[in-house]
Design a protein around this motif. Structure first.
Motif, PDB file in Angstrom:
ATOM      1  N   ALA A 276       0.825  -0.965   0.214  1.00  0.00           N
ATOM      2  CA  ALA A 276      -0.090   0.108   0.050  1.00  0.00           C
ATOM      3  C   ALA A 276       0.787   1.373   0.083  1.00  0.00           C
ATOM      4  CB  ALA A 276      -0.857   0.115   1.193  1.00  0.00           C
ATOM      5  N   LEU A 277       2.102   1.095   0.656  1.00  0.00           N
ATOM      6  CA  LEU A 277       2.760   2.431   0.814  1.00  0.00           C
ATOM      7  C   LEU A 277       3.391   2.710  -0.432  1.00  0.00           C
ATOM      8  CD1 LEU A 277       4.388   2.066   4.405  1.00  0.00           C
ATOM      9  CD2 LEU A 277       2.781   3.718   3.690  1.00  0.00           C
ATOM     10  N   ALA A 278       3.805   1.397  -1.286  1.00  0.00           N
ATOM     11  CA  ALA A 278       4.493   1.632  -2.503  1.00  0.00           C
ATOM     12  C   ALA A 278       3.750   1.989  -3.573  1.00  0.00           C
ATOM     13  CB  ALA A 278       5.261   0.275  -2.640  1.00  0.00           C
ATOM     14  N   LEU A 279       2.002   2.204  -3.447  1.00  0.00           N
ATOM     15  CA  LEU A 279       1.537   2.112  -4.779  1.00  0.00           C
ATOM     16  C   LEU A 279       1.683   3.312  -5.401  1.00  0.00           C
ATOM     17  CD1 LEU A 279      -2.388   1.321  -4.460  1.00  0.00           C
ATOM     18  CD2 LEU A 279      -1.571   3.322  -5.776  1.00  0.00           C
ATOM     19  N   PRO A 280       2.057   3.478  -6.838  1.00  0.00           N
ATOM     20  CA  PRO A 280       2.267   4.526  -7.401  1.00  0.00           C
ATOM     21  C   PRO A 280       0.991   5.303  -7.719  1.00  0.00           C
ATOM     22  CG  PRO A 280       3.357   2.690  -8.380  1.00  0.00           C
ATOM     23  CD  PRO A 280       2.490   2.088  -7.358  1.00  0.00           C
ATOM     24  N   ALA A 281       1.016   6.584  -7.748  1.00  0.00           N
ATOM     25  CA  ALA A 281      -0.069   7.329  -8.018  1.00  0.00           C
ATOM     26  C   ALA A 281      -0.594   7.271  -9.300  1.00  0.00           C
ATOM     27  CB  ALA A 281       0.257   8.936  -7.993  1.00  0.00           C
ATOM     28  N   ALA A 282       0.223   6.722 -10.547  1.00  0.00           N
ATOM     29  CA  ALA A 282      -0.349   6.663 -11.724  1.00  0.00           C
ATOM     30  C   ALA A 282      -1.213   5.393 -11.681  1.00  0.00           C
ATOM     31  CB  ALA A 282       0.825   6.186 -12.641  1.00  0.00           C
ATOM     32  N   VAL A 283      -1.221   4.455 -10.884  1.00  0.00           N
ATOM     33  CA  VAL A 283      -2.180   3.323 -10.827  1.00  0.00           C
ATOM     34  C   VAL A 283      -3.676   3.972 -10.584  1.00  0.00           C
ATOM     35  CG1 VAL A 283      -3.075   1.101  -9.419  1.00  0.00           C
ATOM     36  CG2 VAL A 283      -0.750   1.699  -9.875  1.00  0.00           C
ATOM     37  N   LEU A 284      -3.991   4.872  -9.754  1.00  0.00           N
ATOM     38  CA  LEU A 284      -4.988   5.458  -9.732  1.00  0.00           C
ATOM     39  C   LEU A 284      -5.507   6.686 -10.529  1.00  0.00           C
ATOM     40  CD1 LEU A 284      -5.016   5.060  -5.728  1.00  0.00           C
ATOM     41  CD2 LEU A 284      -6.018   3.385  -7.598  1.00  0.00           C
ATOM     42  N   ALA A 285      -4.740   6.893 -11.425  1.00  0.00           N
ATOM     43  CA  ALA A 285      -4.920   8.316 -12.215  1.00  0.00           C
ATOM     44  C   ALA A 285      -6.090   8.367 -12.766  1.00  0.00           C
ATOM     45  CB  ALA A 285      -3.955   8.202 -13.329  1.00  0.00           C
ATOM     46  N   ALA A 286      -7.002   7.294 -13.073  1.00  0.00           N
ATOM     47  CA  ALA A 286      -8.463   7.250 -13.717  1.00  0.00           C
ATOM     48  C   ALA A 286      -9.491   7.053 -12.593  1.00  0.00           C
ATOM     49  CB  ALA A 286      -8.493   6.522 -14.954  1.00  0.00           C
ATOM     50  N   ALA A 287      -8.996   6.896 -11.339  1.00  0.00           N
ATOM     51  CA  ALA A 287     -10.004   6.345 -10.459  1.00  0.00           C
ATOM     52  C   ALA A 287     -10.537   7.539  -9.497  1.00  0.00           C
ATOM     53  CB  ALA A 287      -9.465   5.119  -9.501  1.00  0.00           C
ATOM     54  N   PRO A 288     -11.613   7.369  -9.054  1.00  0.00           N
ATOM     55  CA  PRO A 288     -11.999   8.274  -7.810  1.00  0.00           C
ATOM     56  C   PRO A 288     -11.014   8.242  -6.684  1.00  0.00           C
ATOM     57  CG  PRO A 288     -13.911   6.786  -8.415  1.00  0.00           C
ATOM     58  CD  PRO A 288     -12.724   6.378  -9.222  1.00  0.00           C
ATOM     59  N   PRO A 289     -10.964   9.323  -6.019  1.00  0.00           N
ATOM     60  CA  PRO A 289     -10.066   9.344  -4.914  1.00  0.00           C
ATOM     61  C   PRO A 289     -10.321   8.463  -3.849  1.00  0.00           C
ATOM     62  CG  PRO A 289     -10.894  11.634  -5.607  1.00  0.00           C
ATOM     63  CD  PRO A 289     -11.818  10.607  -6.293  1.00  0.00           C
ATOM     64  N   VAL A 290      -9.254   7.545  -3.502  1.00  0.00           N
ATOM     65  CA  VAL A 290      -9.390   6.802  -2.485  1.00  0.00           C
ATOM     66  C   VAL A 290      -8.190   6.754  -1.693  1.00  0.00           C
ATOM     67  CG1 VAL A 290     -11.160   5.388  -3.385  1.00  0.00           C
ATOM     68  CG2 VAL A 290      -9.062   4.753  -3.883  1.00  0.00           C
ATOM     69  N   THR A 291      -7.978   6.153  -0.322  1.00  0.00           N
ATOM     70  CA  THR A 291      -6.761   6.054   0.203  1.00  0.00           C
ATOM     71  C   THR A 291      -5.829   4.593  -0.401  1.00  0.00           C
ATOM     72  OG1 THR A 291      -7.621   4.307   1.809  1.00  0.00           O
ATOM     73  CG2 THR A 291      -7.729   6.646   2.251  1.00  0.00           C
ATOM     74  N   ARG A 292      -4.723   4.659  -0.398  1.00  0.00           N
ATOM     75  CA  ARG A 292      -3.816   3.649  -0.905  1.00  0.00           C
ATOM     76  C   ARG A 292      -4.092   2.241  -0.303  1.00  0.00           C
ATOM     77  NH1 ARG A 292       1.543   5.457  -2.794  1.00  0.00           N
ATOM     78  NH2 ARG A 292       1.265   7.788  -2.754  1.00  0.00           N
ATOM     79  N   ALA A 293      -4.610   2.171   1.148  1.00  0.00           N
ATOM     80  CA  ALA A 293      -5.057   1.072   1.553  1.00  0.00           C
ATOM     81  C   ALA A 293      -6.317   0.414   0.903  1.00  0.00           C
ATOM     82  CB  ALA A 293      -5.304   1.059   3.056  1.00  0.00           C
ATOM     83  N   GLU A 294      -7.171   1.501   0.761  1.00  0.00           N
ATOM     84  CA  GLU A 294      -8.434   1.050   0.065  1.00  0.00           C
ATOM     85  C   GLU A 294      -8.496   0.633  -1.213  1.00  0.00           C
ATOM     86  OE1 GLU A 294     -11.567   4.031   2.568  1.00  0.00           O
ATOM     87  OE2 GLU A 294     -10.452   4.735   0.561  1.00  0.00           O
ATOM     88  N   ALA A 295      -7.494   1.378  -1.982  1.00  0.00           N
ATOM     89  CA  ALA A 295      -7.406   0.909  -3.345  1.00  0.00           C
ATOM     90  C   ALA A 295      -6.744  -0.285  -3.412  1.00  0.00           C
ATOM     91  CB  ALA A 295      -6.319   2.220  -4.068  1.00  0.00           C
ATOM     92  N   LEU A 296      -5.904  -0.588  -2.586  1.00  0.00           N
ATOM     93  CA  LEU A 296      -5.033  -2.076  -2.814  1.00  0.00           C
ATOM     94  C   LEU A 296      -6.053  -3.003  -2.223  1.00  0.00           C
ATOM     95  CD1 LEU A 296      -2.467  -3.937  -2.928  1.00  0.00           C
ATOM     96  CD2 LEU A 296      -2.043  -3.290  -0.425  1.00  0.00           C
ATOM     97  N   ALA A 297      -6.761  -2.911  -1.225  1.00  0.00           N
ATOM     98  CA  ALA A 297      -7.761  -3.674  -0.973  1.00  0.00           C
ATOM     99  C   ALA A 297      -8.598  -4.480  -1.952  1.00  0.00           C
ATOM    100  CB  ALA A 297      -8.739  -3.184   0.413  1.00  0.00           C
TER     101      ALA A 297
END
Length: 983
Positions: A164-185
């Motif tokens: 979760a800490l290493a999640l690059p911001a580019a992974v979520l560039a087209a997704a609604p704003p969420v926390t890194r932990a929520e996105a990884l889950a």
């Protein structure tokens, strides 16, 4: 070059690619919001993707999207901000994306580069597949769909937090704003579900089970209320398997030790105490007695859960399914502990405790339980007999990994051998835990009997080799009767090898007479260590940090008396450096360079002391070089053989030698397989086969952080790896505050041809000119030659590719690789801003890291922001800083760097020193290493020698630039400019 990016949007994996235009192709034209580098029609798996157009919010600078660090494009000017850009994506459902993501690494190469976002999603896919392979999943229901959900406890939970800490911001560039932990889950749930279905693809079932095994996740045949009841039951099942915010904690307390003169009880009683523990704060523990008796003690827990007493009973009930003995305690209305006999305590320690810990319960065991001193084990005492095992070839010294050792086994507790009386007493006992010599010890009667039987049967010993001994000492093999090996003791050179102090015990043999130099204390220890390994017929890895003088330690070793020649294999960029260093420190050595189209087809070992060749030539001439009986083979920059499957690695491993040395500043670059490959060259067979090494060490350490496996690997390899760091006080105190060195680089064939052509053409024109015209031609010639020494693309200005065409660039990449591996930072100076832009692009593409570039065209605000970012020295700031000498040579404080590289020379020591002082100034707390590149056989080397010989007069000789050259005669210019034949 195609840079492939990945993103997560609407529950799908999207891939898109950018293809930056080649350098020098002109200015960029952007049309609307279309990403100017994005490509259309990306298809990596043959048509299962759905095409889409996505709007991504990407960093934008100077009106254009910031290129990926993996793209060979310079960073624009101005401050960066987020802006929407449209890209074409190829999108995959999780079922299709799983295998695609795991196989993307095989596609990476010169033409396809994976961005950070793609590598991260591939790592999540591999982790999900690993969870399924280990059974760490549970069935569940999401909406009206059946899903497999990951079970994350212990190391898996820790690894998830790291992902979760290493999640690059580019992974979520087209997704609604969420926390890194929520996105990884969300991502991990989807990929685990896909992996679970692959694993269970052949399971035939109906209804809910069919929805868990096929691609259709909808549950057929169940009414909504039935699905709801099933969901509730599954939630309870998941809670049983994973636990909540507060968990039960169990602490085993051993029987009290009898008072002096008091007889020990015939049946000692152990106590398993109960407590509640906060899952996210393991130090917050409340004993069961306080849970029942004191309301004040509950306040700390009540922020986690409102009913601690009910929770304790529920947790004990949940744990009783794994450890049925708890049912006795649950008969008490307020259970606080469970009394156990010795057999029951042993069953808890050996069987139940691991199950409870794996299920997420807290378990606290006596400190002696996992110590070797609390185990009945085998103690091995060995001494060298000087022979070799049947079927092996002895070294000249009669030693080596195949040398036979004399040995004797004893049974021991810890490292203390057991007396005959103690052995007789233990064989009569029928209990698994006994108190011996004041401490509790685990006793396996079966293993004790087998161990005694083994020792009795092997009074007449079978052969044991040094390699066998090392595996036993490292814990990679079992002792007699399957007993653990608690100690391996040896005398003589074997004892020195096992102690890791061979360099100290061997004594100071002194520097060979043929070596003309002075070694520092740690370098002398390195020389003695190498001598020891050579005497013992063993290979080694000299892995000192960069700048600590690996070359001089090797030359001191080679300069000593030897029964045969040394073959040294190195990158082409280091051949000239080895020639010159050998001429400087060991001029009496007979050095031969085996390289070039006209190289000798047969080598007479009697004619040379040192033969220098390259990895590519060693691969092509494997048969010829293999025909020579080498005393020693040395691999410099040995990370070149980190991939054991390549022809290059196989060729150098096959070279015959009595002594093998690998020299590298980065013994482990990306994975432990690198270490296996290098050690397989130095000491073949020491770490077993590649497959066994992966099973025994690589997977447990890299995937699960297994500390025991890491300790075993360290024990096996420690005698053969010498690694000293600049950060070690005993080393750093022996270094000057500023260590300056010339780095001699070789020309490529293309560079040499261009250089010679320019010299011949310009000398003819200079000879027929005079006055201002002649002075202009001389300066133009010098500039052109220096640009050729840097890179042909700089001199030709044709926008052509950079890799593989410049000795300087090759050496810079090798040095930068070591700097990045050490987690350090560097300033890279060049007097040509255009070359700085090329270096920035090439280094960024080569390492996938941001590279800063400061040049005269930057406005002050941008310049200040760039310097401030570099000085932050954070994980997000660039580790490499390219600067044009005029723009960045003065007025800056860049103490975040402790390496300075002058790629080309200004030929004025004062100017170079000023640039170096950007890092070497007040605020710098580390030693600064300064490398000055010089191209062998060219005008650069000749003028560098002039400056070095007369540094005190250099300013007068050279002046403030190159104007003094215009006054030389044509004959002097010819001598200065003509390419040396050795180049």
């Amino acid at each position: 070059m195609l840079v492939v990016h990945a993103l997560w949007v609407d529950g799908r994996v999207g891939l898109w690619a950018e293809e930056p235009p080649p350098a020098g192709s002109g200015s960029l034209v952007t049309r609307g919001r279309r990403h100017p580098y994005a490509v259309a029609g990306l298809d990596l798996d043959g048509g299962t993707a759905t095409s889409a157009v996505r709007t991504l919010r990407l960093p934008t600078r100077d009106g254009r999207p910031e290129p990926s660090p993996a793209a060979a494009m310079p960073v624009g000017e101005g401050s960066a901000r987020l802006r929407a850009w449209a890209v074409d994506t190829a999108e995959y459902a999780p079922d299709d994306a799983l295998d695609l993501l795991r196989g993307l690494a095989a596609l990476a190469g010169e033409d396809i580069v994976l961005a950070d976002s793609t590598r991260w999603l591939a790592a999540v896919a591999s982790f999900a597949a690993g969870l399924v392979a280990r059974g760490r999943m549970l069935p569940g229901i999401v909406g009206d769909e059946a899903r497999w959900l990951p079970v994350l406890t212990g190391r898996d939970a820790a690894y998830t937090r790291a992902l979760a800490l290493a999640l690059p911001a580019a992974v979520l560039a087209a997704a609604p704003p969420v926390t890194r932990a929520e996105a990884l889950a969300g991502i991990l749930d989807a990929l685990t579900d896909a992996a679970g279905r692959v694993a269970l693809a052949d399971a035939g079932a109906g209804g809910w089970l069919r929805a868990l095994t096929g691609r259709d996740r909808r549950i057929a045949g169940l009414a909504p209320d039935a699905i709801e009841r099933l969901r509730d039951r599954l939630a309870g099942w998941e809670a049983d398997a994973v636990g909540g915010a507060v968990r039960a904690c169990f602490r085993l307390v051993e029987p009290p030790e009898p008072e002096p003169g008091e007889e020990a009880p015939a049946e000692p009683r152990w106590t398993l105490e109960f407590a509640l523990q906060a899952a996210d704060e393991p130090t917050l523990v409340v004993d069961a007695d306080r849970v029942w008796r004191s309301r004040g003690a509950l306040k700390a827990l009540q922020r986690h859960i409102p009913a601690p007493q009910e929770t304790l009973l529920a947790e004990l009930g949940r744990a009783s399914r794994l450890y049925p003995a708890l049912e006795d305690a649950l008969r008490d209305a307020r259970p606080v502990a469970l009394s156990l006999d010795t057999d029951g305590a042993h069953r808890l320690l050996s069987d139940a405790a691991p199950l409870l810990a794996a299920a997420g319960f807290g378990v606290v065991l006596p400190g002696w339980w996992r110590r070797a001193s609390a185990r009945l084990g085998a103690r091995l005492t060995a001494r060298s007999s000087g022979g070799t095992a049947p079927g092996t070839v002895a070294t000249d010294s009669g030693l080596g990994l195949d040398a036979v050792v004399d040995y004797r086994w004893e049974l021991a507790i810890g490292d203390e051998p057991l007396t005959e009386d103690e052995l007789r007493r233990l064989t009569d006992l029928k209990t698994p835990l006994v108190r011996l010599r004041g401490q509790w010890v685990e006793l396996d009667p079966r293993r004790l009997a087998e161990g005694l039987s083994f020792i009795e049967r092997h009074r007449e010993q079978e052969a044991m080799t040094v390699a066998d001994l090392l595996h036993l000492a490292g814990g990679a093999a079992e002792g007699p009767g399957g007993l653990p090996v608690v100690e391996v003791a040896a005398d003589g050179w074997l004892g020195d090898l096992l102690s890791g102090e061979a360099d100290l015990r061997l004594g100071d043999g002194g520097v060979p007479d043929a070596f003309e130099g002075k070694l520092r204390a740690y370098q002398m220890r390195g020389l003695n260590w190498l001598r020891f390994l050579e005497t013992a017929g063993l290979g080694g890895i000299l892995a000192d940090d960069m700048g600590l003088g690996k070359t001089v330690q090797l030359l001191a070793l080679i300069a000593g008396a030897a029964p045969g020649p040394t073959l040294l294999v190195c990158p082409m960029s280091l051949v000239g450096n080895w020639q010159r260093e050998a001429a400087r420190f060991a001029p009496s050595l007979r050095v031969h360079v085996h390289h070039g189209a006209d190289r000798a087809r047969a080598l007479d070992p009697a004619e040379f002391d040192l033969v220098v060749t390259t990895y590519s030539v060693a691969t092509r001439d494997a048969e010829q070089l293999g025909a020579v009986s080498w005393h020693r083979v040395v691999l410099d920059e040995a990370q070149a053989v980190k991939n054991a499957a390549t022809k290059q690695a196989a060729a150098v491993r096959a070279l015959p030698a009595r002594h093998r040395i690998a020299v590298t500043g980065t013994p482990v670059e990306n994975r432990l397989a690198d270490l296996w490959s290098i050690m397989e060259f130095a000491n073949p067979g020491l770490l077993g086969s590649a497959t066994k090494f992966k099973e025994r060490y690589a997977e447990p350490i890299e995937r699960f952080g297994d500390a025991d496996a890491a300790a075993r690997l360290r024990r096996v390899t420690q005698p053969f790896v010498l690694r000293r760091l600049k950060t070690d006080r005993s080393i750093i105190s022996d270094l000057p505050e500023k260590l300056e060195m010339d780095v001699v680089c070789s020309l490529t064939r293309e560079q040499a041809s261009l250089y010679q052509a320019v010299v011949e053409d310009m000398l003819a024109r200079i000879d027929s000119s005079e006055g201002i015209e002649r002075r202009g031609l001389v300066l133009a010639t010098m500039t052109r030659l220096k640009q050729i020494c840097n890179h042909p693309a700089l001199a030709l200005r044709d926008g052509s590719r950079l890799p593989g065409r410049s000795g300087k660039l090759a050496r810079l990449e090798e040095i930068a690789e070591e700097i990045l591996a050490a987690g350090e930072r560097a300033l890279i100076f060049t007097q040509y801003a255009e070359f700085g832009a090329m270096l920035r692009a090439e280094l960024s593409a080569r390492f996938g890291r941001e590279v800063a570039f400061l040049h005269g065209g930057l406005p002050k605000a941008s310049r200040d922001a760039l310097v401030a970012r570099f000085q932050e020295a954070s994980a997000s700031s660039p580790p490499l800083f390219v600067l044009s000498l005029k723009a960045g040579g003065t007025g800056l404080t860049l103490t975040a760097a402790n390496h300075v590289v002058h790629v080309d020379r200004w030929w004025n020591p004062a100017v170079e020193d000023q640039a170096t002082d950007r890092a070497f100034r007040i605020g710098q707390r580390r030693a600064v290493q300064v490398r000055k590149f010089v191209t062998a056989g060219t005008v650069e080397e000749k003028i560098a020698a002039l400056i070095k010989d007369k540094r005190g007069l250099a300013a007068k000789i050279v002046g403030t630039g190159e104007g003094w050259l215009t006054e030389l005669s044509t004959a002097d210019l010819r001598a200065l400019l003509t390419l040396d034949p050795s180049a």
